[in-house]
Each structure stands twice: as structure tokens, then as C-alpha cells.
Design an enzyme around this catalytic site. Structure first.
Site, PDB file in Angstrom:
ATOM      1  N   ARG A   1       8.697  56.326 -29.017  1.00 52.64           N
ATOM      2  CA  ARG A   1       7.431  55.615 -29.167  1.00 52.64           C
ATOM      3  C   ARG A   1       7.023  55.683 -30.629  1.00 52.64           C
ATOM      4  NH1 ARG A   1       4.695  57.936 -23.881  1.00 52.64           N
ATOM      5  NH2 ARG A   1       4.623  59.809 -25.100  1.00 52.64           N
TER       6      ARG A   1
ATOM      7  N   LYS B   1      -2.515  70.329 -23.794  1.00 51.58           N
ATOM      8  CA  LYS B   1      -3.909  70.451 -23.348  1.00 51.58           C
ATOM      9  C   LYS B   1      -4.144  69.733 -22.009  1.00 51.58           C
ATOM     10  CE  LYS B   1      -6.917  68.194 -25.855  1.00 51.58           C
ATOM     11  NZ  LYS B   1      -7.482  67.125 -25.010  1.00 51.58           N
TER      12      LYS B   1
ATOM     13  N   ARG C   1      -1.379  62.826 -37.634  1.00 56.63           N
ATOM     14  CA  ARG C   1      -2.339  62.992 -36.546  1.00 56.63           C
ATOM     15  C   ARG C   1      -2.728  64.467 -36.387  1.00 56.63           C
ATOM     16  NH1 ARG C   1      -0.343  61.625 -31.044  1.00 56.63           N
ATOM     17  NH2 ARG C   1       1.175  60.467 -32.224  1.00 56.63           N
TER      18      ARG C   1
END
Ligand SMILES: *[C@@H]1O[C@H](CO)[C@@H](O)[C@H](O)[C@H]1NC(C)=O
Ligand SMILES: *[C@@H]1O[C@H](CO)[C@@H](O)[C@H](O)[C@H]1NC(C)=O
Length: 224
Positions: free
Chosen positions: A167, A26, A178
Site C-alpha cells: 500500500r 493500538k 507519519r
């Protein structure tokens, strides 16, 4: 290519929202749209980070939410975005990272009615693959994507030769959760915009794959 803005620019005609899951591309797509179509990019994430960096009242109020990965409360987000939109009132804008909840979408529509919604529908498996192939050299922040910008030596940073890591945010379980949270929150927003006849969904794996359809839709919208 003829500069679009010279022959079919309509001031403040374009008040758009872009929706897409984390790691759907995005951000990349938004950057490309605002560059190509000469629009104002309003990224709620960038604005929040800026407020936090400058330690404004708003920055102080949101930092705990942002740092712990929680949604910032609706009323704070709404008043921040309202100000941002009003500061670019006569421009074409693309809103990125907002709305995140149905309440935000409804409020936004009452304040400054959006007239186009772009939804990037990238398959979950593609997003998971992308994130799994992402490695980072923590001290420098250099990011590698195995497959399209692989490190020269597998698992090693090109510059220092130090080991690469994942990460925490990129661990599969965290990403899955998520994505599910995003999908839960976004379903009613998509329905809301669809009922208003504003929703344009683009399905594909990559920004390059989606780009021709996105440009076609925007060109039609801006030039008709
Ligand atoms: C998403 O919604 C489903 C169904 O309401 C719920 O069971 C699940 O816990 C939600 N997931 C997240 C991550 O919020
Ligand atoms: C998109 O990704 C899926 C899953 O990885 C793959 O099966 C499909 O072939 C890809 N599509 C294109 C056009 O590359």
C-alpha cells in the site's frame, strides 16, 4: 477465569484513553481490552468513517481531511467526541484515536475527566519492520505479514495467485514521516497526562508481549 465485571465493576469508573503510534497495535489492543473488560470502545476513526459513509453533515465536513490524511480540526473532533461520550455516559469507556493534540486533551479533561491513560510504546524499528513486511492483494484487500502470516508462495496471493503489492501508506518514507508527525503531536499530550499522574506506559514489541502488564494495570485500577 472469574468474570471481572461481576465482582469489581464500578459503573462509569473507567474513563480511559489509549495512545500509540500508527501500526503500534493500538487497534488490536483496544479490541482486546474492551472484549476482556466489557467496556465501550469509542474509536474516533471508526466514528469518522461511519459519518462519512452515512454522509452526515459532519461526514461531509471531515471527508477532505480524512481522505488526504490530514488531522481533522480540533473543534470538529471535540464536538464529535463530546457527543459520543455523552451517549455512553454511565458506561466504562476506552477512547481510541482521540486526543491527537494537546488542545484536544485539555478540552477533554475539562468536559469528561479521563482517569487512566495507556500508552503503547513500541520501538520505531519494530513498527517499520512490521510495515515493511506487510503485503496486500489489492483487489480483495487480503493482507499478509511476512514472518507470521506469510503467503504460501512468496509475493503471490493465496487464493488467486495474483501478485501482492505494497500500500502507498506502507512505504517506508511515508511511514517514517507519519511516525514523526505522531510523535511530535503526542509528546505534549504524554507530558500533560503524566503531570496529572494518569499516564501508564507499556513498552514492548507486540500486543501479546504487552498484554500481561496491561491487564494487571487495568485489573488493579478497576478492582481497587
Ligand atoms: C517534528 O518536529 C521537529 C522539531 O520541531 C520538526 O523539525 C519536524 O519537521 C517535525 N516533523 C513532522 C513530520 O512534522
Ligand atoms: C524487540 O525488537 C527488537 C528490534 O527488532 C529486538 O532487538 C528485540 O529482541 C525484540 N524483543 C523481544 C522481546 O522480542
Amino acid at each position: 477465569m472469574v468474570a471481572l465485571s461481576t465482582w469489581c465493576f464500578k459503573a462509569a469508573a473507567f474513563r480511559a484513553v489509549i495512545l500509540g503510534a500508527p501500526a503500534s497495535g493500538k487497534g488490536t489492543m483496544s479490541a482486546r481490552i474492551v472484549e476482556h473488560f466489557k467496556m465501550t470502545h469509542i474509536s474516533s476513526g471508526d466514528k469518522l468513517r461511519l459519518h462519512m459513509k452515512s454522509n452526515t453533515e459532519l461526514g461531509k465536513a471531515v471527508s477532505n481531511y480524512v481522505l488526504s490524511g490530514k488531522f481533522v480540526p480540533d473543534d470538529i473532533m471535540i464536538s464529535m467526541i463530546k457527543k459520543e461520550i455523552e451517549s455512553v455516559a454511565d458506561q466504562n469507556w476506552l477512547l481510541d484515536g482521540f486526543p491527537r493534540t494537546l488542545i484536544q486533551a485539555e478540552k477533554l479533561q475539562k468536559m469528561h475527566s479521563v482517569n487512566l491513560v495507556l500508552y503503547l510504546d513500541v520501538p520505531v524499528n519494530v513498527i517499520l519492520d512490521r510495515v515493511q513486511n506487510r503485503w496486500v492483494h489489492l483487489p480483495s484487500g487480503r493482507v499478509y505479514n511476512v514472518g507470521f502470516n506469510s503467503p504460501k508462495v512468496p509475493g503471490k496471493d493465496d487464493v488467486t495467485g495474483e501478485p501482492l503489492s505494497k500500500r502507498d501508506d506502507d512505504k517506508v518514507e511515508i511511514v517514517k514521516e507519519r511516525l514523526e508527525r505522531y510523535s511530535n503531536a503526542t509528546k505534549p499530550i504524554l507530558e500533560f497526562y503524566s503531570n496529572l499522574g494518569l499516564l501508564n506506559t507499556f513498552r514492548g514489541n507486540t500486543t501479546n508481549e504487552l498484554w500481561p502488564d496491561v491487564t494487571e494495570t487495568l485489573t488493579k485500577f478497576l478492582c481497587s
